[in-house]
Structures are given as C-alpha cells and as structure tokens.
Design an enzyme around this catalytic site. Structure first.
Site, short mmCIF file in Angstrom:
data_model
loop_
_atom_site.label_atom_id
_atom_site.label_comp_id
_atom_site.label_asym_id
_atom_site.label_seq_id
_atom_site.Cartn_x
_atom_site.Cartn_y
_atom_site.Cartn_z
N GLU A 77 34.76 -3.39 84.81
CA GLU A 77 35.67 -3.53 85.96
C GLU A 77 35.51 -4.88 86.65
OE1 GLU A 77 35.11 -0.87 89.28
OE2 GLU A 77 37.04 -1.37 90.13
N LYS B 22 38.73 -1.57 83.15
CA LYS B 22 39.26 -1.12 84.44
C LYS B 22 39.74 -2.35 85.20
CE LYS B 22 38.29 1.49 88.62
NZ LYS B 22 37.79 2.75 89.14
#
Ligand code: 13P
Length: 343
Positions: free
Chosen positions: A187, A229
């Site tokens: 992420e 992500k």
C-alpha cells in the site's frame, strides 16, 4: 499451507473485498472514537472492532479483514453478553469461522524522512520475519499489509528519495511476507491532502507504482502473489473540487494500466478520506471502465473510513445503538460490493 496464489484469488473473489480495521491504537482512539465523541481506551477499541467484525452477514461481502495486533488477542462480545457464560471467540477465529480471512498490518507507522521532514518513511522491518511467523502460526492470518504515505506538494513533493526508499521497504516486506507464507498487500498511499490537481495525482500514482514494481523486481518478489492497495486519482482535498466518477476512473485506470504488471493478481482501493458515497461511485465507474478496457487484473475495495463513518455516527459508543449502526454498515457494504461489480 494454502498456496499464495489461491489466497490472492480468494481475496479477489467477485463481489467481495476487504475491510481495513487496522488503525493503530492511537489512530483508533483519536481519529475514530474521539473524533465521533466516543470514549477511548482498550475496552472501547474492542467494542469498536466488535461493532464491525460481529455484524451478521458480512461474509457475503468480505473476503478478508485487515486487523491491528491488539485486535488479534481480543474477543468478541457475543451480542453484548460480557459474562463468562458464553464462549467468546478471538476476533481472528470469529472471522475464520465465517469464511473471512484474517489479515494483519505489520508496519510500525511513519517516521519523518531525515532530509525531507515533510515526507515520511515507513518503519517496521526489524524483527519482521519473526512477527510474521508468529501471526501466521498463532492466529492463522493469511495476508498482511504495509502502508507507505506519499505526500504531494506542487512539484516539490514527493521527492524521488522518498519514493525510492519507501518502495525498497515495501519490497523487502513483500519478500519477507511471501517467505512466511502470507500474501503481501502493498500500500503506497498517495495522500488526498493538498492543493494538487487530479492529473498531478495520477502522475504521482504512476511514478510511485513504477518505483514500487522496480524495487519488487530487484528483490525478486513474486508478483503473481502480491495484492496492490492503491489510492484513486483525485483532486487534492484542499482544492474543494469533487471530480466526476468518470474522470476519476479514466485517470486512475490510466495510471494503473501504465504501471501495474499484468501478473499482479488483484488491485484493491483505499477510500482515503472520500465520503462513503464518493468512494462507492468512483469504484463503480472504475469497475465499469476496467471491464470496457479489458483490464488484466480484478479490482475491488479495501476501505476503512468509507465503511465506518455512517456506523460510527449512529453508534456513539452506546450498546442500544449497535443494531442500527450495524444495519448502516451492512447496507454500505452491500452497495460497495455491487459497485465493485460495476452495478
Ligand atoms: P481508508 O479507506 O480510510 O483510506 O483506509 C484504508 C487503509 O487501509 C489506509 O491505510
């Protein structure tokens, strides 16, 4: 041990996605509970987790939940029966028993970059492999998350030093996670805060992802067993501009198609401070365009704020409000799940 590619496929099951319930204790207290006028502390955090994780029916929409380490060792409420008369379950077990995979955030938060103090570098590589093994064996976690935060400030930020160092650490983490038998969620969050345009956001997302996948190749990370992500391409929050879902979809997908290798088995989006409706409408437009353009990877949600906001406003920390707060949560889950299918 479950094959990593099978886990990634299960995370990306059509119509399902992730709930990010992995705020650190400090963020849970300050940004969730206190911000909604709710009391803080360990027991209130447990009740906050229980509100979402014990909502009946979430298994229809959630393939997994990202947890924080404190929550791994906490138990559910059994619908408000706190006595020892019923068998309480640890949250990871409560989820597994309903077919939802428990995941664990393993970074240790952000430090300022020494040479660029308005930027951050994510810490947590020390002792990581031992922690991963412990989470996997003790709590049955099958996937894991590491978040880097990338700040935009005109043409000045992000610096390439911040992008490269965060990318290297994300790749080192991914390699450790795969060795420990867990699917890494990578992420690199490009922050919504700022005065930048949507096009600048798109460019920064693309540059960030190029740096990330270069670092992954350098460290021999198996790209067929990671989940990305990412943020959506959006005008900076301080512009006050609300982009149309079609524009968000065009720029978000444009960046992803240029930067994300085909073998990546899935991409999930964070909500990043969008309202629940914006996060839903933008996801729907992205899903539709991805279908039209034959995007090579499945796409879905991994939201925290966009799922929590409405329920927290109703709950206010009061047991009598739990049923209606859960109803708001499950309704939003259902709407976002449909949006992930373009509906
Ligand atoms: P938001 O959906 O609130 O951005 O949270 C997702 C997340 O995991 C941020 O790290």
């Amino acid at each position: 041990m479950q094959d990593l590619q099978d886990i990634a496929r299960a995370i990306m099951a059509p119509g399902k996605g992730l709930l990010a319930a992995d705020e650190s204790n400090e963020s849970a207290d300050q940004k969730r509970l206190e911000a909604f006028g709710i009391a803080t502390g360990e027991e209130m955090r447990r009740e906050f987790r229980d509100l979402f994780l014990a909502t009946p029916g979430i298994e229809e929409y959630l393939s997994g939940v990202i947890l924080y380490k404190e929550t791994l060792g906490q138990m559910d409420d059994k619908d408000g029966i706190p006595s020892k008369e019923v068998d309480h379950l640890l949250f990871p077990k409560l989820l597994s028993e309903r077919g939802i995979m428990p995941g664990i955030k393993v970074d240790d938060g952000l430090d300022p970059m020494p040479d660029s103090p308005n930027e951050t570098i994510t810490k947590g590589l020390i002792g990581l492999s031992e922690r991963l093994t412990e989470y996997r064996t003790t709590y049955g976690t099958t996937f894991t998350k590491w978040r880097a935060a990338i700040r935009i400030d005109g043409d000045r930020l992000p610096t390439s030093a911040a992008l490269v160092e965060n990318a290297k650490r994300l790749a080192s983490y991914a390699s450790e996670a795969q060795k420990a038998g867990m699917v890494p969620l990578l992420e690199p969050e490009v922050l919504l805060e700022g005065k930048h345009s949507r096009l600048r956001s798109r460019d920064v997302i693309e540059t960030t992802l190029h740096a990330l996948f270069d670092a992954c190749r350098d460290q021999a990370v198996d790209l067929s067993s990671v989940i990305l992500k990412t943020s959506m391409a959006l005008s900076g929050k301080d512009t006050g501009r609300i982009d149309s879902p079609e524009d968000v979809a065009e720029d978000t997908l444009g960046a992803l198609l240029n930067a994300v290798p085909k073998e990546v088995p899935g991409i999930v989006f964070l909500s990043g401070g969008q309202t629940p409706d914006q996060a839903t409408d933008n996801l729907r437009a992205i899903a539709r365009l991805a279908k039209e353009k034959n995007a090579p990877w499945p796409l879905t949600f991994s939201y925290a704020r966009a799922f929590q906001e409405e329920a927290l406003q109703i709950w206010m920390g009061k047991p009598e409000n739990v049923p209606s707060a859960r109803e708001a949560f499950i309704n939003r889950l259902e709407t976002v799940s449909k949006a992930s299918l373009g509906q």
